[in-house]
Design a protein around this motif. Structure first.
Motif, PDB file in Angstrom:
ATOM      1  N   ALA A  65       0.837  -1.183   0.000  1.00  0.00           N
ATOM      2  CA  ALA A  65       0.000   0.000   0.000  1.00  0.00           C
ATOM      3  C   ALA A  65       0.875   1.238   0.000  1.00  0.00           C
ATOM      4  CB  ALA A  65      -0.908  -0.006   1.225  1.00  0.00           C
ATOM      5  N   ARG A  72      -9.472   0.286   5.198  1.00  0.00           N
ATOM      6  CA  ARG A  72      -8.612  -0.685   4.534  1.00  0.00           C
ATOM      7  C   ARG A  72      -9.044  -2.118   4.800  1.00  0.00           C
ATOM      8  NH1 ARG A  72      -7.494   3.452   2.819  1.00  0.00           N
ATOM      9  NH2 ARG A  72      -8.952   2.554   1.364  1.00  0.00           N
ATOM     10  N   GLN A 120      -1.815   0.753  -4.652  1.00  0.00           N
ATOM     11  CA  GLN A 120      -1.301  -0.473  -4.044  1.00  0.00           C
ATOM     12  C   GLN A 120      -0.181  -1.009  -4.924  1.00  0.00           C
ATOM     13  OE1 GLN A 120      -3.738  -4.059  -3.835  1.00  0.00           O
ATOM     14  NE2 GLN A 120      -3.184  -4.223  -1.676  1.00  0.00           N
TER      15      GLN A 120
END
Length: 785
Positions: A58, A70, A78
């Motif tokens: 991430a 998340r 990402q």
């Protein structure tokens, strides 16, 4: 190769296919060598603390650091993928009890609108979404493992005959709206399985799981791993078997995963992954509706058998260069075999009830490629802070020879219906050499201006598929009715535009407009029974246009929501119609418009009463992050000891309105086209949900449910002699699963699939029904140390 010795050399005529892959390997090696030669001095202070983990990392942006969000969606950036403004759902498998007994319904219970049509052996997998197409072998959905295709042949034969065991998977990413721009062909969605890897610095550990259940079910899964130094290692091996609920539905499946990693420093990773799988199972076939009512466990094909072997090797290199630059390069090669012994149905009561011949089909797939991606974070210290640019390319080549042999008592002896794998004969109705090539270049740019963000995307795809037939039904006549060699070549530009806005307390709007496509396959130009006739044109690829508009967020502690509208247009749809146990035809049914609503809700009723040891401080005004020095642990409580009780209710729903808006295909027995009809496998309403009561590393109990409204099983919206009903009846399904830690290292696992013993079916063809599994239970233990 895990095959019968008789099959060795079966495809020696196609040994020319392997050299084609050396070009792909060479390209990847060149990039890896160039990257390795770059000076380590390029790692500036900005890269300090960045660790390449072997997973997609991430990359936080100013509005991307909300931990609770998340748990449900992907980060904005990402690794080398931009996912913001794309509609996405993340299924984290450690948040639910282990999934056992090949229960795909339970595995995807948190994926809105994702439809599973079930069969009772895990030799192939059948998924569908938004009424896009027949779920048979998931041909309209792109399924990946760590961003690389799991399909038999990504372009020419995009079917799904393999899935990794859930125990080897960390999470499942479910992406729609711009997914083709990220990963390539198939309109929607992308289902991406993310593999488990040892955490850097973790010591040696061992895990074993032993599960038993009804109908002879047994499963074992075992892992040993270590990552204490620069070298990392993980080896996992699993085995499952069952006698099956239906006659001739027994199966055995073996899988192994090997990971080797080397980190010369914290900014680089060299890795090798090797996956293997072998399936051996019966094919109970399809039954009439009348037979389903009387005895759904009966098999008209007690002698049919399937085998699937798959081996994949992946080489990876990842490097953070500093100053926002990240490289992820992968090269892979897959060998897969799909072999099947397929005869016609029994004819009980007839003077000669057994078929007089059987067909042995052998399909081999050798394919691979290289995928190279770069990411550049930009805009720091400006009003564009949090912006990112990604770009890269893919090359792919596949060879897929296909032979069929007809076996009779005269050619193969009295036991020809049960002939062993690798058996051939002098009767060869089909012999094809098939190749596919694919290249792509893509670029995406995320521009963030405070709380507002825009994403522009472009991708250029090129495909070429070719089928050369040495033997085929259309070549058996004089003169032939179709060509011996045929190919299709297409350039497909794709575009996408997304935008969103962060507002309120952790809420975000999103809009995405994007194009997608489905490639021309081998069977689209030359199938098992017919090809494109002389003088006819090659069909255009299936293409799509997708609009997504919605809002999601975590405005309150423990609460998540995602509500969105979608509108999709699909052109050049195709439908596979079976004309026997081994043969089928493919029809272009026209174009459809699919629109509707998808929603997700999640709430932890106990979250408002929990007090984590690290307070969740809010950023100061004009700052996007919290000062680390101001985060003070609660006295007497360590973060690793904090395991709160959770009582979670979740639900997701899809309302779908789909209809044909263009078609030249006539409904049998009428002068009407399909225009106005509802596409097959497009239920108006699909609801999933569940309740979980859990405490991390203590216990987890989950009761989940699925409701699917009635749906048509073919685009003509009419029945057949074998199945008079035009609709698949609505059905409800409940599953109970649990885990309980007896000690710190010893865990009990148990559950019941189809808790109410519902009798239903959702997998239908013109020649019959495949009943869904009934009530079954399982229980066992796992040990970790």
């Amino acid at each position: 190769m895990l095959t019968d010795p008789k099959s060795v050399g079966r495809f020696s005529a196609y040994s020319h296919s392997l050299p084609n892959h050396w070009l792909l390997i060479s390209v990847t090696t060149l990039v890896l060598s160039w990257s390795f030669q770059q000076p380590i001095a390029a790692q500036t202070a900005e890269a300090t603390g960045v660790v390449v983990t072997g997973e997609a990392i991430a990359s936080p942006t100013p509005h991307d650091n909300f931990r609770e969000m998340r748990q449900h969606i992907l980060p904005e950036v990402q690794g080398t993928a931009i996912t913001v403004t794309k509609k996405a759902t993340v299924i984290k498998l450690d948040q639910q009890p282990p999934v056992e007994d090949d229960n795909q319904q339970e595995l995807f219970v948190r994926a809105p609108g994702f439809q599973i049509t079930e069969q009772q052996t895990p030799g192939q997998f059948n998924f569908n979404y938004r009424g896009l197409g027949n779920p048979q072998e998931s041909e309209f959905i792109l399924v990946l493992r760590d961003g690389l295709p799991l399909m038999s042949d990504w372009i020419g034969f995009p079917t799904l005959y393999y899935l990794p065991f859930p125990q080897s998977i960390k999470e499942i990413q479910f992406i729609r709206g711009g997914n083709s721009l990220l990963y390539g062909p198939e309109p929607a969605p992308v289902v991406n399985f993310i593999t488990k890897y040892p955490a850097p610095g973790s010591p040696w550990s061992f895990y074993t799981e032993q599960i038993g259940g009804g109908y002879g079910y047994y499963s074992t899964y075992n892992v040993i791993q270590e990552a204490t130094g620069p070298f990392e290692f993980r080896f996992a091996a699993g085995y499952q078997r069952a006698d099956g609920q239906r006659d001739n539905s027994q199966y055995d499946i073996w899988q192994t995963n090997l990971y080797l990693g080397y980190r010369p420093d914290e900014h680089q990773l060299f890795a090798l992954d090797f996956y293997s799988s072998r399936f051996d199972g019966g094919d109970p076939g399809r039954i009439t509706y009348k037979q389903w009512v009387n005895d759904p466990n009966f098999s008209f094909t007690p002698y049919n058998q399937d085998w699937v072997d798959r081996y994949t090797t992946v080489l990876r290199y990842e490097r953070d260069f500093g100053q926002g630059w990240l490289l992820q390069a992968r090269g892979w090669f897959t060998h897969q075999e799909i072999d099947a012994r397929t005869a016609a149905n029994l004819n009980p009561g007839a003077p000669h009830p057994f078929p007089s011949s059987t067909i042995f089909g052998y399909e081999e797939f050798n394919n691979g490629g290289a995928d190279i991606r770069f990411r550049k974070l930009w805009g720091d210290d400006t009003i564009f802070r949090g912006s990112a640019l990604t770009f890269g390319g893919v090359v792919y080549h596949g060879d897929a020879p296909f032979q069929r042999y007809t076996l009779t008592e005269e050619t193969s002896g009295p036991n020809f219906l049960y002939a062993s794998r690798g058996t051939t004969s002098d009767i060869v109705p089909l012999d094809q050499s098939r190749t596919s090539d694919y290249q792509a270049f893509f670029i995406e740019d995320l521009i963030r201006l405070g709380k507002f963000h825009v994403v522009g995307s472009f991708r250029l795809d090129h495909e070429n598929v070719q089928v050369d037939s040495a033997a085929a039904p259309w070549l058996a006549t004089v003169p032939p009715t179709g060509p011996a060699s045929i190919s299709a070549d297409h350039w497909v530009p794709l575009w996408g535009f997304g935008m969103g806005n962060d507002f309120g307390n952790h809420n975000e709007t999103y809009f995405n407009a994007s194009s997608g496509w489905r490639p021309t396959r081998f069977f689209d130009i030359a199938g098992t029974t017919r090809t494109i006739a002389f003088g006819e044109s090659i069909p255009d690829p299936f293409n799509s246009l997708d609009f997504e508009l919605g809002v999601h967020g975590t405005p309150y502690k423990g609460f998540w929501y995602d509500i969105g509208l979608f509108w999709m247009l699909f052109n050049n749809r195709t439908e596979t119609q079976n004309i026997g146990n081994a043969d089928f035809i493919i029809l272009n049914t026209g174009s459809t418009r699919n629109r509707g609503l998808e929603g997700e809700l999640y709430y932890d009723f106990l979250a408002p009463f929990q007090h984590p040891p690290i307070p969740q401080l809010q950023p100061e005004q004009a700052k996007a992050v919290v000062d680390k020095d101001k985060v003070t642990p609660v006295p007497g409580v360590l973060p690793e000891d904090y395991r709160p009780f959770k009582l979670i209710a979740f639900s997701n729903v899809q309302f779908l309105d789909a209809e044909f808006i263009e078609s030249s295909l006539l409904i049998p027995g009428t002068n009407n086209t399909l225009v106005g009809n509802t596409p097959a496998f497009a239920p108006d309403f699909l609801l999933k949900g569940g309740i979980l009561f859990q405490r991390e590393h203590c216990f987890n109990i989950a009761l989940t449910a699925i409701y699917v409204s009635q749906q048509f099983w073919q685009d003509t919206n009419i029945g057949s002699p074998a199945i008079p009903k035009a609709h698949i009846p609505a059905y409800s399904l409940f599953n109970l699963s649990s885990e309980y830690y007896i000690t710190k290292n010893l865990r009990f696992i148990g559950g019941i699939s189809n808790l109410t013993d519902a009798k239903y079916y959702d997998r239908v063809f013109t020649n019959g029904i495949e009943p869904a599994p009934r009530l079954s239970g399982y229980a066992g233990l796992s040990l970790a140390f």
